[in-house]
Scaffold this active site. Sequence first.
Site, mmCIF file in Angstrom:
data_model
loop_
_atom_site.group_PDB
_atom_site.id
_atom_site.type_symbol
_atom_site.label_atom_id
_atom_site.label_comp_id
_atom_site.label_asym_id
_atom_site.label_seq_id
_atom_site.Cartn_x
_atom_site.Cartn_y
_atom_site.Cartn_z
ATOM 1 N N CYS A 1 -11.124 3.047 0.203
ATOM 2 C CA CYS A 1 -9.854 3.678 0.392
ATOM 3 C C CYS A 1 -9.373 2.488 1.488
ATOM 4 O O CYS A 1 -9.750 2.598 2.813
ATOM 5 C CB CYS A 1 -9.504 4.412 0.682
ATOM 6 S SG CYS A 1 -7.773 4.983 1.222
ATOM 7 N N CYS B 1 -4.603 -1.827 -2.167
ATOM 8 C CA CYS B 1 -4.607 -0.101 -2.147
ATOM 9 C C CYS B 1 -5.564 0.098 -3.081
ATOM 10 O O CYS B 1 -5.061 0.059 -4.033
ATOM 11 C CB CYS B 1 -3.309 0.530 -2.694
ATOM 12 S SG CYS B 1 -3.228 2.514 -3.114
ATOM 13 N N ASN B 2 -6.511 0.293 -3.417
ATOM 14 C CA ASN B 2 -7.496 0.872 -4.400
ATOM 15 C C ASN B 2 -6.985 1.701 -5.337
ATOM 16 O O ASN B 2 -7.044 1.398 -6.771
ATOM 17 C CB ASN B 2 -8.828 1.524 -4.167
ATOM 18 C CG ASN B 2 -9.463 0.588 -2.794
ATOM 19 O OD1 ASN B 2 -10.553 0.433 -3.466
ATOM 20 N ND2 ASN B 2 -9.128 1.323 -1.686
ATOM 21 N N THR B 3 -6.425 2.848 -4.774
ATOM 22 C CA THR B 3 -5.495 3.341 -5.906
ATOM 23 C C THR B 3 -4.716 2.822 -6.713
ATOM 24 O O THR B 3 -4.437 2.973 -8.083
ATOM 25 C CB THR B 3 -5.538 4.906 -4.815
ATOM 26 O OG1 THR B 3 -6.142 4.945 -3.916
ATOM 27 C CG2 THR B 3 -4.284 6.149 -5.963
ATOM 28 N N HIS C 1 -7.399 2.713 3.715
ATOM 29 C CA HIS C 1 -7.120 4.015 5.210
ATOM 30 C C HIS C 1 -8.047 3.381 5.641
ATOM 31 O O HIS C 1 -8.349 3.729 7.002
ATOM 32 C CB HIS C 1 -6.541 5.107 4.569
ATOM 33 C CG HIS C 1 -5.097 4.617 4.887
ATOM 34 N ND1 HIS C 1 -4.356 4.715 2.777
ATOM 35 C CD2 HIS C 1 -4.392 5.197 5.149
ATOM 36 C CE1 HIS C 1 -3.210 4.372 3.088
ATOM 37 N NE2 HIS C 1 -3.172 5.363 4.728
ATOM 38 N N ASP D 1 0.394 -0.948 0.468
ATOM 39 C CA ASP D 1 0.424 0.214 0.111
ATOM 40 C C ASP D 1 0.953 1.086 -0.215
ATOM 41 O O ASP D 1 2.287 1.011 -0.150
ATOM 42 C CB ASP D 1 -1.122 0.192 1.160
ATOM 43 C CG ASP D 1 -1.939 0.853 1.245
ATOM 44 O OD1 ASP D 1 -2.427 1.431 0.620
ATOM 45 O OD2 ASP D 1 -1.577 2.328 2.613
ATOM 46 N N SER D 2 0.261 2.651 -0.467
ATOM 47 C CA SER D 2 1.091 3.247 -0.238
ATOM 48 C C SER D 2 1.640 4.321 1.566
ATOM 49 O O SER D 2 2.744 4.849 1.373
ATOM 50 C CB SER D 2 0.337 4.435 -0.514
ATOM 51 O OG SER D 2 -0.933 4.995 0.397
ATOM 52 N N TYR E 1 -1.211 8.417 -2.233
ATOM 53 C CA TYR E 1 -1.103 8.196 -3.745
ATOM 54 C C TYR E 1 -2.397 8.998 -4.636
ATOM 55 O O TYR E 1 -2.082 8.927 -5.263
ATOM 56 C CB TYR E 1 -1.167 6.341 -4.061
ATOM 57 C CG TYR E 1 0.234 5.883 -3.955
ATOM 58 C CD1 TYR E 1 1.053 6.202 -3.122
ATOM 59 C CD2 TYR E 1 0.089 4.152 -4.725
ATOM 60 C CE1 TYR E 1 2.511 5.302 -3.322
ATOM 61 C CE2 TYR E 1 0.996 3.527 -4.797
ATOM 62 C CZ TYR E 1 2.140 4.367 -3.655
ATOM 63 O OH TYR E 1 3.489 3.471 -4.142
ATOM 64 N N GLY E 2 -2.955 8.942 -3.847
ATOM 65 C CA GLY E 2 -4.741 9.476 -4.930
ATOM 66 C C GLY E 2 -4.467 10.835 -5.492
ATOM 67 O O GLY E 2 -5.179 11.099 -6.163
ATOM 68 N N GLU F 1 -2.441 7.996 8.509
ATOM 69 C CA GLU F 1 -1.329 8.525 8.790
ATOM 70 C C GLU F 1 -0.653 8.527 9.828
ATOM 71 O O GLU F 1 0.544 7.795 10.546
ATOM 72 C CB GLU F 1 -0.340 8.719 8.379
ATOM 73 C CG GLU F 1 -0.978 7.833 6.141
ATOM 74 C CD GLU F 1 0.270 6.002 6.262
ATOM 75 O OE1 GLU F 1 1.112 6.668 6.691
ATOM 76 O OE2 GLU F 1 -0.611 5.590 5.553
#
Length: 278
Positions: free
Chosen positions: A192, A81-83, A194, A18-19, A50-51, A160
């Site tokens: 997402c 990660c969806n992005t 997160h 993931d990011s 990333y988004g 984060e």
Amino acid sequence: MNATPLLPNPSGPIGVFDSGVGGLSILRALLERLPYESYLYVADSAHCPYGSRGHAEILRLSEGIARYLVNSGAKAIVVACNTASAAALAHLRATFPQIPFIGMVPAVKPAARMTRSGVVGVLATPATFGGQLYEEVVEQHASGARVLSMACPGLVERVEEGDLDGPTTRALLRQYLTPLLEAGADTLVLGCTHYPFLAPTIRTLVPAEVALVEPSEAVARQTARVLTERGLVRPGGTATQRLYATTGDAAHLAAALQHLLGRESDIRALQWHEGMLG
Ligand code: DGL
């Protein structure tokens, strides 16, 4: 002459990336469903979020991480990660054809089945909404439902920071949730990885009858299916490993692991060098 890619070894770890720390919501479900597997988790915190980045950049970063995971012996890779899935999943499958990739897309399909009001709200990053994958899933699986897309800049950063329910996080959530609720949404997709960590706070901000849909269990089920189909289920007999690596601050990922999953672990620090991770 092209080198023949090595076939994945069933004893190898499942790579998860993931990011940042969002993919830990997917890892949590994987650990529950597949506790006898080894895992190597990579957080690209140096580039989080990333988004708000362009697809070309996210694709390049995702390929670098996938190459690192493959070189580290990963037998399958979960793009948690969806992005990154929106920007890079097709490219990753074409680049590493020997490795099964399990990607994700906001869970519009189950949400469209569940809604009673006929209105589904989707919370995700701007780059996820910009991808073809999202467009396709809405077109193919949301017929009959009105799907409202809400890009949520700033939320990933709150997670984060470990701020899951402070005043800034709550204010942002209110800002994003209010228009969806006012439009009649009774089903909210957490698009997402997160955002599941914000679910307890979201619950306090929406009426009890509003359903929250997140895909971590479905992703874990799909991973189990893929491993079985490909003959990649880990044979018993050796100790499992859980390895965590980050391109950012190791202490930050260690704290997030403790805070979000209640786990302690040493963290490997990684660095980007000309598109390669090491
Ligand atoms: N957790 C990620 C996702 O599922 C990425 C968020 C970000 O870095 O913007 O989309």
